[in-house]
Motif scaffolding. Structure first.
Motif, PDB file in Angstrom:
ATOM      1  N   ALA A 503       0.835  -1.207   0.000  1.00 25.88           N
ATOM      2  CA  ALA A 503       0.000   0.000   0.000  1.00 25.88           C
ATOM      3  C   ALA A 503       0.868   1.255   0.000  1.00 25.88           C
ATOM      4  CB  ALA A 503      -0.915  -0.009   1.224  1.00 25.88           C
ATOM      5  N   HIS A 504       1.963   1.201   0.747  1.00 26.76           N
ATOM      6  CA  HIS A 504       2.907   2.329   0.754  1.00 26.76           C
ATOM      7  C   HIS A 504       3.455   2.560  -0.654  1.00 26.76           C
ATOM      8  CE1 HIS A 504       6.716   4.255   2.771  1.00 26.76           C
ATOM      9  NE2 HIS A 504       6.050   5.095   1.992  1.00 26.76           N
ATOM     10  N   GLY A 505       3.761   1.469  -1.358  1.00 30.36           N
ATOM     11  CA  GLY A 505       4.260   1.584  -2.725  1.00 30.36           C
ATOM     12  C   GLY A 505       3.232   2.190  -3.661  1.00 30.36           C
ATOM     13  N   ILE A 506       1.956   1.813  -3.487  1.00 22.53           N
ATOM     14  CA  ILE A 506       0.887   2.395  -4.320  1.00 22.53           C
ATOM     15  C   ILE A 506       0.796   3.890  -4.082  1.00 22.53           C
ATOM     16  CG2 ILE A 506      -1.617   2.455  -4.676  1.00 22.53           C
ATOM     17  CD1 ILE A 506      -1.632  -0.568  -4.048  1.00 22.53           C
ATOM     18  N   ALA A 507       0.907   4.298  -2.817  1.00 26.70           N
ATOM     19  CA  ALA A 507       0.852   5.730  -2.488  1.00 26.70           C
ATOM     20  C   ALA A 507       1.994   6.488  -3.146  1.00 26.70           C
ATOM     21  CB  ALA A 507       0.893   5.919  -0.973  1.00 26.70           C
ATOM     22  N   ILE A 508       3.170   5.854  -3.209  1.00 23.27           N
ATOM     23  CA  ILE A 508       4.322   6.507  -3.843  1.00 23.27           C
ATOM     24  C   ILE A 508       4.124   6.601  -5.354  1.00 23.27           C
ATOM     25  CG2 ILE A 508       6.792   6.255  -4.345  1.00 23.27           C
ATOM     26  CD1 ILE A 508       7.075   4.976  -1.546  1.00 23.27           C
ATOM     27  N   ARG A 509       3.655   5.494  -5.966  1.00 29.25           N
ATOM     28  CA  ARG A 509       3.494   5.471  -7.430  1.00 29.25           C
ATOM     29  C   ARG A 509       2.417   6.444  -7.900  1.00 29.25           C
ATOM     30  NH1 ARG A 509       4.037  -0.067  -6.605  1.00 29.25           N
ATOM     31  NH2 ARG A 509       1.797  -0.444  -6.875  1.00 29.25           N
ATOM     32  N   THR A 510       1.406   6.680  -7.080  1.00 31.01           N
ATOM     33  CA  THR A 510       0.347   7.614  -7.453  1.00 31.01           C
ATOM     34  C   THR A 510       0.687   9.056  -7.064  1.00 31.01           C
ATOM     35  OG1 THR A 510      -0.804   7.075  -5.387  1.00 31.01           O
ATOM     36  CG2 THR A 510      -1.507   5.912  -7.369  1.00 31.01           C
ATOM     37  N   CYS A 511       1.917   9.261  -6.591  1.00 26.35           N
ATOM     38  CA  CYS A 511       2.416  10.597  -6.212  1.00 26.35           C
ATOM     39  C   CYS A 511       1.577  11.228  -5.105  1.00 26.35           C
ATOM     40  CB  CYS A 511       2.445  11.524  -7.427  1.00 26.35           C
ATOM     41  SG  CYS A 511       3.464  10.927  -8.779  1.00 26.35           S
ATOM     42  N   LEU A 512       0.982  10.390  -4.248  1.00 28.15           N
ATOM     43  CA  LEU A 512       0.162  10.894  -3.157  1.00 28.15           C
ATOM     44  C   LEU A 512       0.834  10.763  -1.796  1.00 28.15           C
ATOM     45  CD1 LEU A 512      -3.273   9.407  -4.314  1.00 28.15           C
ATOM     46  CD2 LEU A 512      -2.603  11.806  -4.353  1.00 28.15           C
ATOM     47  N   ALA A 513       1.956  10.053  -1.756  1.00 33.39           N
ATOM     48  CA  ALA A 513       2.636   9.832  -0.471  1.00 33.39           C
ATOM     49  C   ALA A 513       3.182  11.124   0.114  1.00 33.39           C
ATOM     50  CB  ALA A 513       3.758   8.806  -0.638  1.00 33.39           C
ATOM     51  N   THR A 514       3.401  12.130  -0.743  1.00 29.04           N
ATOM     52  CA  THR A 514       3.957  13.397  -0.253  1.00 29.04           C
ATOM     53  C   THR A 514       2.910  14.274   0.428  1.00 29.04           C
ATOM     54  OG1 THR A 514       3.611  14.334  -2.453  1.00 29.04           O
ATOM     55  CG2 THR A 514       5.803  13.432  -1.975  1.00 29.04           C
ATOM     56  N   GLU A 515       1.623  13.938   0.247  1.00 32.64           N
ATOM     57  CA  GLU A 515       0.583  14.714   0.924  1.00 32.64           C
ATOM     58  C   GLU A 515       0.614  14.417   2.422  1.00 32.64           C
ATOM     59  OE1 GLU A 515      -3.311  14.745  -0.654  1.00 32.64           O
ATOM     60  OE2 GLU A 515      -2.658  14.889  -2.759  1.00 32.64           O
ATOM     61  N   VAL A 516       0.426  15.455   3.212  1.00 29.28           N
ATOM     62  CA  VAL A 516       0.573  15.331   4.660  1.00 29.28           C
ATOM     63  C   VAL A 516      -0.390  14.295   5.229  1.00 29.28           C
ATOM     64  CG1 VAL A 516       0.453  16.551   6.859  1.00 29.28           C
ATOM     65  CG2 VAL A 516       1.366  17.710   4.848  1.00 29.28           C
ATOM     66  N   ALA A 517      -1.647  14.333   4.790  1.00 26.46           N
ATOM     67  CA  ALA A 517      -2.651  13.403   5.323  1.00 26.46           C
ATOM     68  C   ALA A 517      -2.288  11.959   5.001  1.00 26.46           C
ATOM     69  CB  ALA A 517      -4.031  13.743   4.763  1.00 26.46           C
ATOM     70  N   VAL A 518      -1.816  11.714   3.772  1.00 23.99           N
ATOM     71  CA  VAL A 518      -1.422  10.358   3.378  1.00 23.99           C
ATOM     72  C   VAL A 518      -0.183   9.919   4.147  1.00 23.99           C
ATOM     73  CG1 VAL A 518      -0.676   8.915   1.448  1.00 23.99           C
ATOM     74  CG2 VAL A 518      -2.463  10.627   1.098  1.00 23.99           C
ATOM     75  N   GLY A 519       0.799  10.806   4.242  1.00 28.73           N
ATOM     76  CA  GLY A 519       2.012  10.481   4.994  1.00 28.73           C
ATOM     77  C   GLY A 519       1.700  10.144   6.444  1.00 28.73           C
ATOM     78  N   THR A 520       0.797  10.897   7.046  1.00 34.16           N
ATOM     79  CA  THR A 520       0.391  10.633   8.430  1.00 34.16           C
ATOM     80  C   THR A 520      -0.275   9.270   8.550  1.00 34.16           C
ATOM     81  OG1 THR A 520       0.077  13.007   8.799  1.00 34.16           O
ATOM     82  CG2 THR A 520      -0.981  11.512  10.347  1.00 34.16           C
ATOM     83  N   ALA A 521      -1.117   8.915   7.570  1.00 34.26           N
ATOM     84  CA  ALA A 521      -1.775   7.601   7.575  1.00 34.26           C
ATOM     85  C   ALA A 521      -0.757   6.473   7.436  1.00 34.26           C
ATOM     86  CB  ALA A 521      -2.801   7.536   6.440  1.00 34.26           C
ATOM     87  N   ILE A 522       0.310   6.683   6.659  1.00 41.34           N
ATOM     88  CA  ILE A 522       1.360   5.675   6.516  1.00 41.34           C
ATOM     89  C   ILE A 522       2.092   5.477   7.848  1.00 41.34           C
ATOM     90  CG2 ILE A 522       3.541   5.121   5.362  1.00 41.34           C
ATOM     91  CD1 ILE A 522       2.461   6.667   2.914  1.00 41.34           C
ATOM     92  N   VAL A 523       2.387   6.578   8.527  1.00 44.60           N
ATOM     93  CA  VAL A 523       3.020   6.501   9.848  1.00 44.60           C
ATOM     94  C   VAL A 523       2.152   5.672  10.794  1.00 44.60           C
ATOM     95  CG1 VAL A 523       3.648   7.847  11.900  1.00 44.60           C
ATOM     96  CG2 VAL A 523       4.290   8.668   9.632  1.00 44.60           C
ATOM     97  N   ASP A 524       0.856   5.958  10.805  1.00 47.65           N
ATOM     98  CA  ASP A 524      -0.083   5.240  11.677  1.00 47.65           C
ATOM     99  C   ASP A 524      -0.166   3.769  11.296  1.00 47.65           C
ATOM    100  OD1 ASP A 524      -2.333   5.278  13.693  1.00 47.65           O
ATOM    101  OD2 ASP A 524      -3.451   4.650  11.926  1.00 47.65           O
ATOM    102  N   MET A 525      -0.164   3.471   9.987  1.00 49.01           N
ATOM    103  CA  MET A 525      -0.266   2.086   9.520  1.00 49.01           C
ATOM    104  C   MET A 525       0.914   1.252   9.993  1.00 49.01           C
ATOM    105  SD  MET A 525      -0.243   0.762   5.576  1.00 49.01           S
ATOM    106  CE  MET A 525       1.421   1.427   5.336  1.00 49.01           C
ATOM    107  N   TYR A 526       2.123   1.755   9.786  1.00 48.24           N
ATOM    108  CA  TYR A 526       3.304   0.997  10.201  1.00 48.24           C
ATOM    109  C   TYR A 526       3.325   0.811  11.723  1.00 48.24           C
ATOM    110  CZ  TYR A 526       5.597   0.901   5.625  1.00 48.24           C
ATOM    111  OH  TYR A 526       5.931   0.644   4.317  1.00 48.24           O
ATOM    112  N   SER A 527       2.866   1.815  12.460  1.00 46.27           N
ATOM    113  CA  SER A 527       2.830   1.692  13.925  1.00 46.27           C
ATOM    114  C   SER A 527       1.910   0.570  14.351  1.00 46.27           C
ATOM    115  CB  SER A 527       2.361   3.009  14.547  1.00 46.27           C
ATOM    116  OG  SER A 527       3.242   4.062  14.263  1.00 46.27           O
ATOM    117  N   LYS A 528       0.747   0.467  13.698  1.00 47.95           N
ATOM    118  CA  LYS A 528      -0.215  -0.578  14.062  1.00 47.95           C
ATOM    119  C   LYS A 528       0.227  -1.955  13.605  1.00 47.95           C
ATOM    120  CE  LYS A 528      -4.192   2.506  14.332  1.00 47.95           C
ATOM    121  NZ  LYS A 528      -5.433   3.005  13.703  1.00 47.95           N
ATOM    122  N   CYS A 529       1.166  -1.997  12.669  1.00 47.09           N
ATOM    123  CA  CYS A 529       1.743  -3.279  12.242  1.00 47.09           C
ATOM    124  C   CYS A 529       2.944  -3.666  13.108  1.00 47.09           C
ATOM    125  CB  CYS A 529       2.165  -3.220  10.782  1.00 47.09           C
ATOM    126  SG  CYS A 529       0.800  -3.103   9.620  1.00 47.09           S
ATOM    127  N   GLY A 530       3.275  -2.809  14.054  1.00 45.60           N
ATOM    128  CA  GLY A 530       4.414  -3.091  14.923  1.00 45.60           C
ATOM    129  C   GLY A 530       5.749  -2.700  14.343  1.00 45.60           C
TER     130      GLY A 530
END
Length: 771
Positions: A503-530
């Protein structure tokens, strides 16, 4: 006269024609001799003039047909124009084409004014091809011809063709009207043609239209939508500015999310330019107050409205309701609403929406019922607001009622309403009905797909949510930021690291990972995965971080048992001049609670008001109660619950924390006191019954434990077993209490028992070297 010589008869007819022309009647003739028809002709033309002046266009067409049947040939261009105008006013192609054919047969299309009227009629009937046919067949075109054609295309929204013909007309050297110029500017504004606006700007100066304030204001509005800096330059260069000019600038700042600059412009308009604002200006000012959510400024604007005597305007009153609701002053909003002399549907929707925004759902439902009593019919906006209350109370019956009402009113094609309805069914736990609604949509947009992906995740079906995302990509193509955030949430619930990385890779390929809201969601996702290291790496690489990003990182450390690191993040926020908000505070308290840092947690809780100027809400008090309960400090926890400020009352989360701690510490007496309270607050929560039953069983009170399970069964509450999730080789493995179906079940149980023994040794204070 029939016996007179032919020469004398012709002289008589010539004399009669000259006499008719003298009185403006020379356009009427009879197929037979004219003299007997003189009274009828004068009556006919008088009737045409009377009907045209009164705007009785249908009667004009009726009178025209009667004149034709009576044998009167109508050839006067002004009368013909009134007939064609009647056809265009009625937008009646059924009359327009026969009139056009009759004019061609009579040879009257040679008059430019007649052809222009026919062209205008076709344009207003949305028959542009016929209008172009008339335009191309004209032997002599004047400026009116070009204006009619261009105005017709632009007015009907065919901007590309309209602007194209405008360019051709400029080459031909025509003189545009002010209305055509304004429409051309609006066309460029609608499709963001900045270069074309520059050309128009120069063209207007060249042909001498720059002195028209209406044209200047139109161009100013276009610049304000596309390039605010250019609008500022133009505004400074304008020698004459009226109330519209200032209003355009205020609205422009508001459009560009610079509400504070819009308010400064308003102050300058009133104090320096001494220009009285009108209703349009004040509506923009009130919207700016709502955007910055400043109650003080909003009340000042309200006082200004009252001073100018404009408080009776419905647009202003509705805007005042919106301001007070967004500034969390619902009482003032209700006061404005009740004082309104003429409430319309927008007024009712504004107050219902305001109640929902301020989480006063019962009041919103009460106001919705009052609408019906007042005879105000609900529209799509009303129903969407009611659905918010359905979601809050998880009320399926209300949800179905709104659904039936939407069907009766024929709102099936309203995507916004049906997306809200789908979401409401999801929140009510009826995912199958939501699927039926979703599959029944003729056109599924990104919002529809995002609603279903989010809904599946909400109902504990992250795998199905990811499948739905893949279907959406196949059907819709590129996702937007909201869809990506929903995908990341699904991955965080599934807690599978491999999926999360994809999912992180999809966010990067769609050029959306740089958006603050998306980046914050990625931080939260990895945290919940340990994967807290990955979480911190993404956080450090974010170019723009807001307080939510920092809060997500604090929460990530807390949920992974790194309470000290969470407090370190709080210190880093200070260094970066990022002020924590209530969400950050909750993350810090939760980290201290789960990390056993009671003193640090209490210290931060006390500093929330003094040092950080934060409001301590019910969630913060509940978190501290949980912290004290986990540490076995029941007396302090109960004292804190008693000391809650007025308006806050301990809810199930706080009592649940006490009950859980009572079980852990074997405090049966405390547990017995807590159980009735928590079951009263949340009678439908299966976790409360399981926790109470478990507590009684741990204390050997088997009859009480059985009573809890029997009570849950009698109330129709399904008991859902809890589970633990462990990542093994990037896969999430779930283990449900009492489930021995896992192939490595016995080995896992043995390891868990060993860990439990180590924990007991550690609690007694001994070294855990053997573990």
């Amino acid at each position: 006269m029939n016996d007179e010589p032919i020469e004398r008869k012709e002289l008589y007819n010539l004399f009669l024609l000259r006499h008719l022309k003298k009185y403006g009647l020379g356009s009427f003739a009879m197929r037979s001799h004219l003299s007997p028809s003189f009274p009828r002709i004068t009556s006919t033309i008088s009737r045409f003039k009377e009907l045209s002046c009164n705007g009785s266009w249908h009667e004009v067409l009726v009178h025209f047909n009667e004149a034709k049947r009576a044998g009167v040939e109508i050839t006067e261009p002004s009368v013909i124009n009134s007939v064609v105008k009647a056809s265009s006013k009625l937008s009646n192609e059924q009359h327009g084409k026969p009139i056009h054919a009759w004019l061609l047969k009579q040879g009257l299309d040679a008059f430019s004014s007649v052809s222009n009227s026919i062209m205008d009629s076709y344009m207003k009937c949305r028959d542009s091809e016929s209008a172009l046919g008339v335009f191309r067949s004209m032997e002599s075109r004047d400026s009116v011809s070009w204006n009619v054609l261009i105005h017709g295309f632009l007015h009907r929204g065919d901007l590309g063709r309209g602007l194209s013909w405008f360019q051709r007309a400029r080459v031909d050297g025509f003189e545009p009207s002010v209305s055509t110029l304004v429409l051309a500017i609006q066309g460029c504004r609608s499709i963001w043609l900045l270069n074309e606006l520059f050309e128009l700007h120069g063209y207007m100066i060249k042909i001498g239209f720059w002195g028209s304030v209406s044209v200047q204001n139109s161009l100013l509005g276009a610049y304000a939508d596309i390039d605010m800096e250019r609008a500022e330059d133009m505004f400074d260069e304008m020698l004459e500015r009226d109330v519209i000019s200032w209003s355009v600038m205020i609205a422009g700042y508001l459009h560009n999310e610079e509400a504070d600059l819009g308010l400064r412009m308003f102050v300058k308009m009133v104090s320096e330019a001494k220009i009285d604002p009108d209703e349009v200006t004040l509506v923009s000012v009130l919207k700016a107050c709502a955007n910055i959510q400043s109650l003080i400024v909003g009340k000042m604007a309200h006082a200004f409205v009252l001073g100018k005597g404009l408080d009776a305007d419905s647009f202003i009153e509705n805007s005042l309701i919106d301001v007070y609701c967004k500034c969390r002053d619902v009482d003032s909003a209700v006061s404005v609403f009740r004082d309104m002399t003429g409430r319309n549907l927008v007024s009712w929707n504004s107050i219902v929406s305001g109640y929902v925004l301020n989480e006063k759902y019962l009041e919103a439902l009460s106001m919705f019922r009052s609408m019906g009593k007042e005879g105000i019919e609900a529209d799509e906006v009303t129903l969407v607001n009611v659905l918010q209350t359905c979601k809050h109370y998880v009320d399926l019956s209300w949800c179905k009622s709104v659904h039936c009402l939407a069907l009766r009113k024929g709102y099936e094609s309203n995507d916004f309403l049906y997306n809200s309805l789908t979401d409401a069914y999801i929140k009510c736990g009826r995912i199958e009905i939501a699927w039926d609604l979703f599959n029944g949509m003729e056109e599924k947009d990104t919002v529809s797909w995002s609603t279903m992906i989010s809904g599946l995740t909400y109902n504990g079906e992250p795998d199905e949510a990811i499948v739905a995302f893949n279907k959406m990509i196949h059907a819709q193509g590129r996702p937007n930021a909201i869809t990506i955030i929903n995908l990341l949430e699904a991955c965080s619930v599934s807690a599978e690291l491999k999926r999360s990385k994809s999912a992180h890779g999809i966010a990067i390929r769609t050029c959306l990972a740089t958006e603050v809201a998306v980046g914050t969601a990625i931080v939260d996702m990895y945290s919940k995965c340990g994967a807290i290291e990955s979480s911190r790496k993404v956080f450090d690489q974010m170019s723009g971080k807001n307080v939510l990003s920092w809060s997500a990182m604090v929460a990530g450390y807390g949920m992974n048992g790194l309470a000290h690191e969470a407090l370190t993040m709080l210190a880093e926020m200070k260094l970066h001049n990022i002020k924590p908000n209530e969400v950050t505070a909750l993350s810090v308290l939760s980290a201290c609670s789960h990390g056993g840092l009671v003193e640090e947690g209490i210290s931060f809780f006390q500093s929330m008001v003094d040092e950080y100027d934060l409001h301590r809400g019910l969630e913060h008090y509940s978190c501290v109660v949980d912290m004290l309960s986990r540490a076995g400090k029941f007396d302090k926890a109960i004292d804190l619950m008693r000391e809650m400020p007025e308006g806050l009352e301990a809810k199930a989360s706080a009592w649940g924390a006490l009950l859980s701690a009572s079980k852990s510490f074997g405090n049966k007496d405390m547990g017995k006191d807590v159980v009735p309270r928590i079951l009263e607050l949340e009678p439908s929560n299966s976790a409360n019954y399981m926790l109470a039953s478990s507590m009684y069983a741990a204390g050997g009170l088997w009859s009480d434990a059985a009573r809890m399970r029997r009570l849950a069964k009698e109330r129709g509450i399904s008991m859902v077993a809890g589970y633990s999730a462990v990542n093994v080789n990037d896969r999430s493995c779930r283990f449900i209490a009492g489930d021995e179906s896992h192939p490595q079940g016995r080995e896992i149980q043995s390891t868990v028992k060993q860990l439990h023994r180590c924990m007991r040794i550690g609690r007694s204070g001994d070294l855990m070297v053997e573990c």
